[in-house]
Design a protein around this motif. Sequence first.
Motif, mmCIF file in Angstrom:
data_model
loop_
_atom_site.group_PDB
_atom_site.id
_atom_site.type_symbol
_atom_site.label_atom_id
_atom_site.label_comp_id
_atom_site.label_asym_id
_atom_site.label_seq_id
_atom_site.Cartn_x
_atom_site.Cartn_y
_atom_site.Cartn_z
ATOM 1 N N LEU A 156 1.358 10.072 8.079
ATOM 2 C CA LEU A 156 0.188 9.809 7.236
ATOM 3 C C LEU A 156 0.548 8.810 6.137
ATOM 4 O O LEU A 156 1.638 8.875 5.572
ATOM 5 C CB LEU A 156 -0.276 11.122 6.586
ATOM 6 C CG LEU A 156 -1.300 11.037 5.448
ATOM 7 C CD1 LEU A 156 -2.686 10.698 6.009
ATOM 8 C CD2 LEU A 156 -1.355 12.349 4.660
ATOM 9 N N VAL A 157 -0.376 7.902 5.811
ATOM 10 C CA VAL A 157 -0.205 7.055 4.636
ATOM 11 C C VAL A 157 -1.262 7.465 3.623
ATOM 12 O O VAL A 157 -2.425 7.703 3.966
ATOM 13 C CB VAL A 157 -0.310 5.548 4.975
ATOM 14 C CG1 VAL A 157 -1.632 5.192 5.634
ATOM 15 C CG2 VAL A 157 -0.105 4.718 3.718
ATOM 16 N N MET A 158 -0.828 7.563 2.362
ATOM 17 C CA MET A 158 -1.732 7.978 1.298
ATOM 18 C C MET A 158 -1.413 7.185 0.026
ATOM 19 O O MET A 158 -0.377 6.529 -0.077
ATOM 20 C CB MET A 158 -1.597 9.475 1.015
ATOM 21 C CG MET A 158 -0.202 9.905 0.585
ATOM 22 S SD MET A 158 -0.062 11.695 0.273
ATOM 23 C CE MET A 158 -0.798 11.804 -1.382
ATOM 24 N N GLY A 159 -2.311 7.246 -0.950
ATOM 25 C CA GLY A 159 -2.082 6.574 -2.219
ATOM 26 C C GLY A 159 -1.067 7.309 -3.067
ATOM 27 O O GLY A 159 -0.863 8.521 -2.920
ATOM 28 N N ILE A 189 5.133 11.108 5.568
ATOM 29 C CA ILE A 189 4.167 10.522 4.633
ATOM 30 C C ILE A 189 4.756 9.238 4.047
ATOM 31 O O ILE A 189 5.911 9.214 3.633
ATOM 32 C CB ILE A 189 3.818 11.490 3.477
ATOM 33 C CG1 ILE A 189 3.095 12.737 4.001
ATOM 34 C CG2 ILE A 189 2.931 10.786 2.441
ATOM 35 C CD1 ILE A 189 2.728 13.735 2.919
ATOM 36 N N THR A 190 3.960 8.187 4.070
ATOM 37 C CA THR A 190 4.311 6.956 3.365
ATOM 38 C C THR A 190 3.229 6.710 2.317
ATOM 39 O O THR A 190 2.171 7.355 2.335
ATOM 40 C CB THR A 190 4.412 5.756 4.316
ATOM 41 O OG1 THR A 190 3.136 5.557 4.959
ATOM 42 C CG2 THR A 190 5.460 5.984 5.380
ATOM 43 N N TYR A 191 3.481 5.765 1.407
ATOM 44 C CA TYR A 191 2.585 5.593 0.261
ATOM 45 C C TYR A 191 2.153 4.146 0.066
ATOM 46 O O TYR A 191 2.833 3.212 0.485
ATOM 47 C CB TYR A 191 3.275 6.098 -1.012
ATOM 48 C CG TYR A 191 3.531 7.588 -1.009
ATOM 49 C CD1 TYR A 191 2.583 8.475 -1.513
ATOM 50 C CD2 TYR A 191 4.718 8.111 -0.479
ATOM 51 C CE1 TYR A 191 2.820 9.850 -1.504
ATOM 52 C CE2 TYR A 191 4.951 9.481 -0.458
ATOM 53 C CZ TYR A 191 3.999 10.338 -0.979
ATOM 54 O OH TYR A 191 4.218 11.699 -0.951
ATOM 55 N N GLY A 192 1.019 4.003 -0.619
ATOM 56 C CA GLY A 192 0.523 2.694 -1.035
ATOM 57 C C GLY A 192 0.152 2.756 -2.504
ATOM 58 O O GLY A 192 -0.264 3.811 -3.001
ATOM 59 N N SER A 193 0.303 1.630 -3.204
ATOM 60 C CA SER A 193 0.055 1.630 -4.643
ATOM 61 C C SER A 193 -1.422 1.569 -5.004
ATOM 62 O O SER A 193 -1.796 1.810 -6.145
ATOM 63 C CB SER A 193 0.786 0.453 -5.308
ATOM 64 O OG SER A 193 0.288 -0.776 -4.828
ATOM 65 N N ASN A 194 -2.272 1.258 -4.033
ATOM 66 C CA ASN A 194 -3.720 1.352 -4.230
ATOM 67 C C ASN A 194 -4.377 1.497 -2.858
ATOM 68 O O ASN A 194 -3.705 1.428 -1.827
ATOM 69 C CB ASN A 194 -4.278 0.141 -5.008
ATOM 70 C CG ASN A 194 -3.985 -1.186 -4.324
ATOM 71 O OD1 ASN A 194 -4.247 -1.355 -3.139
ATOM 72 N ND2 ASN A 194 -3.433 -2.135 -5.073
#
Length: 277
Positions: A156-159, A189-194
Amino acid sequence: MMKWKRALGVALLLAGMAVLAGCGGQNGAEHGKTMLTVFAAASMTETMNEIAKAYQQEHPDVEIVYNFDSSGTLKHQIQNGAACDVFISAAQKQMDQLDASKDERANPERLDFVLPGTRIDLLENKVVLATPEGNPKQITGFDDMAKKLKDGSIRLVMGNSDVPVGQYTQKILAHYGLDEQAVAEQGRITYGSNVKEVTTQVKEGSADCGVIYGTDAYSAGLKPVGEATKDMCGQVVYPAAVLKTSAHQDAAKAFLTYLQGEKAMAVFEDVGFSRAG
C-alpha cells in the motif's frame, strides 16, 4: 565638478527608482495588478488553475499565484512567515492550528493567522482506494485491502502522517485493527509527501494500491475500487480563510466569495468535489 555632481545625481535617482520598484514587487502590485497568493492543498491543483483563468478574465486587475502542497507543509510555511493571502486546507486540523479562536487542544501553539469572520467550509471530498491500471492484485475494496495487508500479499502507498490524506489513511488502518508501523516494517507500506505523490506511485504501479482523494483519482484517470465511509475516517472537509497577514484582504475576500459561487462550484463538482454542507 559639475559633471561629478550630475553623475551623482543620476546615480541617486536610479537608486531611488530601484527601491521603489522593489517596494512595488513586495506589495505584489505589478503593472497595476493586485497579486493574490493562494496556498491550496495539492489535491486542488487542476481545479484551482482552471478557476484562476476564469477569475482573471473577469478581474483583469488581479493576478493569482498559487502554492500547492500538502496542507501540513503549507501550514508550516505560513507559520514561518511566507506571504499568503488565502489558505485552503484539505482538513480542519491544519486550519485549526492557525486559528486563534480554537482552543489549546486544536491550536497548541496559540497561532493567530486566520482573519476573523472569513473562515468557511468550502468543499467536501471523498477518500478512495485506487489501484494501477488493470488492478494486478485484484483488490476489490477496503475490506480486501485490509485482508491482503494482513497476509502480506500487497503493498500500500499512503500519505505521510503530517498530511491530511495520510491522517485519513491512518484512521482507516486503525478501523481495520492494522498496526501501521508493523506493516510498514514488513515493507508493505510506502509513503508520499502529498496526495499527488501517492497518486503517482499508484499510477506508475510502484504500489498495488493507494489511498487518495476521489478528485485525484479522477484527474489521474484511475478508477477507484472502494470509497471510505465516515465510520472509517470521518468527513473530508476543506476549510478556507483569508489570513491576517494578507496585504490584500479585500481582494482576498472577493476571491473567496467567488470560490463559493456557481461558476467555481461547477468546476469543483466536475471532478468530484461537492459543496460543504
